[in-house]
Design a protein around this motif. Structure first.
Motif, PDB file in Angstrom:
ATOM      1  N   GLU A 468       0.846  -1.190   0.000  1.00 19.11           N
ATOM      2  CA  GLU A 468       0.000   0.000   0.000  1.00 19.11           C
ATOM      3  C   GLU A 468       0.889   1.251   0.000  1.00 19.11           C
ATOM      4  OE1 GLU A 468      -3.271   0.429  -0.126  1.00 19.11           O
ATOM      5  OE2 GLU A 468      -3.629  -1.708  -0.375  1.00 19.11           O
ATOM      6  N   ALA A 469       0.960   1.910  -1.146  1.00 15.44           N
ATOM      7  CA  ALA A 469       1.880   3.037  -1.288  1.00 15.44           C
ATOM      8  C   ALA A 469       1.185   4.235  -1.924  1.00 15.44           C
ATOM      9  CB  ALA A 469       3.096   2.631  -2.126  1.00 15.44           C
ATOM     10  N   VAL A 470       1.600   5.418  -1.521  1.00 13.86           N
ATOM     11  CA  VAL A 470       1.145   6.671  -2.143  1.00 13.86           C
ATOM     12  C   VAL A 470       2.386   7.439  -2.595  1.00 13.86           C
ATOM     13  CG1 VAL A 470      -1.044   6.936  -0.931  1.00 13.86           C
ATOM     14  CG2 VAL A 470       1.072   7.764   0.137  1.00 13.86           C
ATOM     15  N   ALA A 471       2.163   8.373  -3.505  1.00 14.26           N
ATOM     16  CA  ALA A 471       3.287   9.151  -4.037  1.00 14.26           C
ATOM     17  C   ALA A 471       2.996  10.636  -3.910  1.00 14.26           C
ATOM     18  CB  ALA A 471       3.541   8.791  -5.499  1.00 14.26           C
ATOM     19  N   ILE A 472       4.053  11.417  -3.702  1.00 13.11           N
ATOM     20  CA  ILE A 472       3.927  12.874  -3.615  1.00 13.11           C
ATOM     21  C   ILE A 472       5.155  13.522  -4.255  1.00 13.11           C
ATOM     22  CG2 ILE A 472       4.860  12.795  -1.263  1.00 13.11           C
ATOM     23  CD1 ILE A 472       3.386  15.385  -0.688  1.00 13.11           C
ATOM     24  N   HIS A 473       4.899  14.472  -5.157  1.00 15.88           N
ATOM     25  CA  HIS A 473       5.980  15.290  -5.721  1.00 15.88           C
ATOM     26  C   HIS A 473       5.384  16.584  -6.256  1.00 15.88           C
ATOM     27  CE1 HIS A 473       4.673  13.979  -9.717  1.00 15.88           C
ATOM     28  NE2 HIS A 473       4.863  12.722  -9.363  1.00 15.88           N
ATOM     29  N   GLY A 474       6.206  17.476  -6.716  1.00 16.81           N
ATOM     30  CA  GLY A 474       5.782  18.815  -7.088  1.00 16.81           C
ATOM     31  C   GLY A 474       4.800  18.896  -8.227  1.00 16.81           C
ATOM     32  N   ARG A 611      22.035  26.907 -12.364  1.00 18.34           N
ATOM     33  CA  ARG A 611      21.166  26.305 -13.381  1.00 18.34           C
ATOM     34  C   ARG A 611      19.746  26.866 -13.284  1.00 18.34           C
ATOM     35  NH1 ARG A 611      17.357  22.727 -13.959  1.00 18.34           N
ATOM     36  NH2 ARG A 611      17.254  22.301 -11.717  1.00 18.34           N
ATOM     37  N   ARG A 612      19.257  27.006 -12.048  1.00 19.78           N
ATOM     38  CA  ARG A 612      17.911  27.564 -11.864  1.00 19.78           C
ATOM     39  C   ARG A 612      17.838  29.010 -12.334  1.00 19.78           C
ATOM     40  NH1 ARG A 612      16.727  25.231  -5.789  1.00 19.78           N
ATOM     41  NH2 ARG A 612      15.826  23.231  -6.403  1.00 19.78           N
ATOM     42  N   THR A 613      18.897  29.762 -12.050  1.00 16.10           N
ATOM     43  CA  THR A 613      18.923  31.158 -12.481  1.00 16.10           C
ATOM     44  C   THR A 613      18.877  31.246 -14.004  1.00 16.10           C
ATOM     45  OG1 THR A 613      20.204  31.773 -10.527  1.00 16.10           O
ATOM     46  CG2 THR A 613      20.213  33.319 -12.370  1.00 16.10           C
ATOM     47  N   MET A 614      19.654  30.396 -14.660  1.00 18.55           N
ATOM     48  CA  MET A 614      19.665  30.389 -16.129  1.00 18.55           C
ATOM     49  C   MET A 614      18.319  29.942 -16.680  1.00 18.55           C
ATOM     50  SD  MET A 614      22.601  31.500 -17.102  1.00 18.55           S
ATOM     51  CE  MET A 614      22.651  30.974 -18.813  1.00 18.55           C
ATOM     52  N   ALA A 615      17.685  28.996 -15.989  1.00 10.38           N
ATOM     53  CA  ALA A 615      16.396  28.487 -16.462  1.00 10.38           C
ATOM     54  C   ALA A 615      15.248  29.426 -16.132  1.00 10.38           C
ATOM     55  CB  ALA A 615      16.130  27.100 -15.874  1.00 10.38           C
ATOM     56  N   GLY A 616      15.485  30.341 -15.187  1.00  6.97           N
ATOM     57  CA  GLY A 616      14.456  31.336 -14.861  1.00  6.97           C
ATOM     58  C   GLY A 616      13.422  30.862 -13.872  1.00  6.97           C
ATOM     59  N   PHE A 617      13.746  29.846 -13.066  1.00  2.17           N
ATOM     60  CA  PHE A 617      12.789  29.424 -12.040  1.00  2.17           C
ATOM     61  C   PHE A 617      13.579  28.959 -10.827  1.00  2.17           C
ATOM     62  CE2 PHE A 617      13.827  25.521 -14.243  1.00  2.17           C
ATOM     63  CZ  PHE A 617      13.929  24.603 -13.229  1.00  2.17           C
ATOM     64  N   GLY A 618      12.860  28.857  -9.697  1.00 10.20           N
ATOM     65  CA  GLY A 618      13.554  28.459  -8.485  1.00 10.20           C
ATOM     66  C   GLY A 618      12.750  27.566  -7.579  1.00 10.20           C
ATOM     67  N   ARG A 619      11.631  27.019  -8.050  1.00 12.90           N
ATOM     68  CA  ARG A 619      10.808  26.210  -7.155  1.00 12.90           C
ATOM     69  C   ARG A 619      10.417  24.904  -7.827  1.00 12.90           C
ATOM     70  NH1 ARG A 619       7.406  31.551  -7.403  1.00 12.90           N
ATOM     71  NH2 ARG A 619       8.867  32.873  -6.312  1.00 12.90           N
ATOM     72  N   GLU A 620      10.204  23.926  -7.025  1.00 17.08           N
ATOM     73  CA  GLU A 620       9.789  22.623  -7.559  1.00 17.08           C
ATOM     74  C   GLU A 620       8.280  22.583  -7.665  1.00 17.08           C
ATOM     75  OE1 GLU A 620       9.653  17.904  -6.498  1.00 17.08           O
ATOM     76  OE2 GLU A 620      10.584  19.296  -5.116  1.00 17.08           O
ATOM     77  N   GLY A 621       7.801  22.594  -8.895  1.00 14.38           N
ATOM     78  CA  GLY A 621       6.379  22.384  -9.128  1.00 14.38           C
ATOM     79  C   GLY A 621       5.484  23.386  -8.453  1.00 14.38           C
ATOM     80  N   GLY A 622       5.985  24.595  -8.227  1.00 11.56           N
ATOM     81  CA  GLY A 622       5.160  25.611  -7.579  1.00 11.56           C
ATOM     82  C   GLY A 622       4.875  25.311  -6.130  1.00 11.56           C
ATOM     83  N   GLY A 623       5.705  24.448  -5.514  1.00 10.56           N
ATOM     84  CA  GLY A 623       5.434  24.043  -4.136  1.00 10.56           C
ATOM     85  C   GLY A 623       5.417  25.195  -3.165  1.00 10.56           C
ATOM     86  N   GLY A 624       6.141  26.264  -3.485  1.00  7.81           N
ATOM     87  CA  GLY A 624       6.193  27.359  -2.539  1.00  7.81           C
ATOM     88  C   GLY A 624       5.176  28.427  -2.808  1.00  7.81           C
ATOM     89  N   TYR A 625       4.236  28.187  -3.718  1.00  5.91           N
ATOM     90  CA  TYR A 625       3.268  29.246  -4.020  1.00  5.91           C
ATOM     91  C   TYR A 625       1.963  29.025  -3.281  1.00  5.91           C
ATOM     92  CZ  TYR A 625       0.305  32.524  -6.400  1.00  5.91           C
ATOM     93  OH  TYR A 625      -0.566  33.551  -6.660  1.00  5.91           O
TER      94      TYR A 625
END
Length: 625
Positions: A468-474, A611-625
């Motif tokens: 019995e397993a569940v998954a969570i990611h961004g 790498r994040r600065t070059m890519a223009g983002f800093g959060r995983e899957g909007g987790g911090g919004y």
């Protein structure tokens, strides 16, 4: 008489002209047939010949002529050299100048030792990092040059008998619990909750949670926060940091509500910011539970507002309409609410950042600075984390006033009550070996992977095997993430497969085993992930899979972390040699992230941030919004 009148006569004399001055260049024996003009050079030569013939002064004349000729030659040579230099300068290009500078630098570098070159390179990298950061303060404060120099004061004071104790006793308590403090006028540590003047309902709540005595970070941190002081708190995962900043906010809110009840449009008193939605919800629920118990105990009602992405804020409309005291939020959604003027921070005087270093590294630094711009007055600022490198501490202090640093153990070290097992497993054998590892302890168990697709693959594999397993990611929806957390906490699911989004601060008190399916690149992520077990003084097991795909510097970080925690170091880790050992034989470590197995030149966190600065983002899957 006749003779006397005879006119006198005189002879007119001709004036003889003066002879011309002798010609110094004239030669005896010259006759009248000599030419009227003789060139100076020729006459000079004639004079020399004449003097030579007489045998007098010949040597002096010759010497004089030689000197004159040498002077003429020297002046001519100088004119020629100046002319050549001028032509060279006119012909030289910027490229040639750059090549010359490069050549000189190469000569200088060749004279330096390898160690000096490395030190200079690291200093330049660190300087570039510092230069890229600006002060952690609001835009208006920076623009107007507003600097707060006086610390805030609170109404709380430690009991008289504790204040009366000599400083040696306070130092002995700190030494007993391995608490390191720095700062001015540090409040004394208090070894029990009753002496902290907590109300009866809170004491009953803590007793119900089986929290009999404060942990080291609470023992020193709570008096500091109650005193109104700015603070940086560093302690192991699972050491009770959340309680150290949640209880003071609740008490300050009760004090304000009792003084003057809040009505619509008023509040908040304080804000707690978290890097992930799950951590924000967990903190919010803890505040709600304590506030409800206080209300049942006869204290005024205080309300909390949850601001995270993925939820409909209409659910919070009732709280917004009544006025509220506490806000728990992720930076993105909080900034959005403030910009839309849903509420203001005019009366807010408490700001806490949980997992502060992770929040800054995840790209929320500018969001935090924007949020600070909405404050109208000075606030008490608190920063808490399990991993906070010296560089982040120094940077964070730009937002603090006379801060107190409370450190329990080394920043970035793993908790000592976690048994860390590192096993070499080939990539293709991981899935099969995973089932065997799950047999080490009873559920619940968390499995971490830094790849979202791999998280889904592991969950699918376990479901096929009847686990019995569940998954969570961004990339999961907020409903899916909340369902996974809730079903796992209530025991409906035995295993949770997660990305790093579940590694920051989440409290799963009954977890006995954490499995790192893939070793994180950053050692700080490893510390946070294994910190989901071994919480509140309990013992836990952390199993980590490594293989040839794991970077050598990451393995070195892991090796030193195991050695520091007095854990068993596998032979394949012992055999890895550190090329960056200091003169004393100890690891130099990284000034950027605090890892002991690498330097700032090859810091994985620095590379990831770039790498994040070059890519223009800093959060995983909007987790911090």
């Amino acid at each position: 008489m006749a003779d006397s009148h005879q006119p006198s006569t005189y002879t007119k004399r001709r004036r003889t002209p003066s002879p011309p001055p002798p010609d110094p260049y004239a030669v005896d024996g010259d006759d009248d047939d000599a030419p009227l003009y003789v060139p100076v050079k020729q006459r000079r030569n004639q004079l020399v010949s004449k003097l030579a013939a007489k045998g007098g002064g010949a040597t002096a004349a010759a010497e004089k002529r030689r000197h004159e000729e040498e002077e003429d030659a020297r002046l001519q040579q100088q004119r020629d050299d100046d002319d050549r230099a001028r032509r060279k300068r006119e012909a030289q290009t910027l490229l040639m100048e750059a090549q010359e500078v490069k050549r000189r630098k190469a000569i200088e570098d060749a004279a330096k030792t390898e160690k000096q070159k490395i030190e200079e390179e690291e200093a330049q990298i660190l300087l570039a990092q510092e230069a890229s950061r600006k002060q952690l303060a609001g835009a208006e404060e920076l623009a107007k040059g507003i600097v707060y120099t006086e610390r805030m004061h609170a109404s709380w004071k430690a009991p008289h008998y504790i204040l009366a104790k000599p400083q040696e006793e306070h130092d002995a308590v700190r030494e007993k619990f391995h608490i390191l403090v720095s700062g001015d006028d540090i409040p004394p540590p208090i070894p029990n909750f009753r002496d902290m003047k907590l109300p009866r309902p809170l004491l009953d709540y803590l007793k119900k949670k089986k929290i009999e005595a404060p942990t080291p970070i609470q023992l020193q941190g709570l008096p500091v926060v109650f005193s109104g002081r700015d603070m940086i708190g560093i302690a192991f995962t699972g050491s009770g940091k959340t309680l150290a900043f949640s209880v003071p906010l609740l008490m300050f809110s009760l004090e304000e509500e009792k003084r003057m009840p809040f009505v619509q449009g008023e509040g908040p008193v304080g804000i707690i910011m978290c890097p992930s939605r799950e951590l924000a919800r967990q903190t919010y629920e803890g505040l709600q539970e304590m506030a409800k118990l206080m209300e049942q105990g006869g204290y005024p009602q205080v309300r909390a507002l949850l601001c995270i992405g993925g939820i409909n804020m209409s659910e919070q409309a009732q709280v917004l309409s009544q006025g509220f005291h506490m806000v728990v939020a992720t930076p993105g959604r909080l900034q959005d609410m403030l910009e839309k003027r849903k509420f203001t921070l005019n009366s807010c005087k408490y700001l806490c950042m949980d997992e502060a270093d992770r929040m800054i590294d995840m790209g929320f630094e500018e969001d935090v600075r924007n949020i600070m711009s909405f404050f109208k007055h000075q606030r008490q600022t608190l920063l808490f984390s399990a991993t906070m490198p010296k560089r982040i501490q120094d940077f964070a202090q730009s937002a603090l006033v006379q801060p107190i640093l409370v450190n329990v153990g080394r920043a970035g070290a793993a908790a000592l009550n976690i048994i860390q097992e590192v096993e070499y497993v080939k990539q293709e054998a991981k899935m099969v070996y995973l089932l065997e590892c799950l047999q080490k302890t009873a559920p619940p168990t968390i499995i971490f992977s830094d790849n979202k697709n791999e998280v889904d693959d592991i969950q699918e594999y376990l479901l096929l095997k009847g686990v019995e397993a569940v998954a969570i990611h961004g990339s999961k929806t907020q409903e899916e993430r909340e369902y996974a957390i809730k079903s796992f906490k209530t025991g409906k699911k035995d295993v949770m497969v997660a990305s790093g989004v579940a590694s920051k601060g989440l409290d799963f008190s009954e977890i006995q085993h954490v499995i790192n399916f893939s070793m994180p690149k950053e050692i700080e992520d490893y510390v946070h992930q294994i910190g989901r077990t071994g919480r509140s003084g309990k013992t836990g097991i952390a199993t980590t899979f490594v293989n040839m795909q794991t970077a050598e510097q990451t393995l070195l970080d892991l090796k030193y972390l195991l050695m520091e925690a007095k854990q068993k170091v596998p032979p394949f880790l012992t055999s890895i040699e550190d090329p960056n050992l200091g003169a004393d034989g100890k690891p130099v470590g990284c000034t950027n992230c605090g890892g002991l197995g690498h330097t700032i030149r090859n810091c994985p966190k620095l590379e990831e941030n770039q790498r994040r600065t070059m890519a223009g983002f800093g959060r995983e899957g909007g987790g911090g919004y």
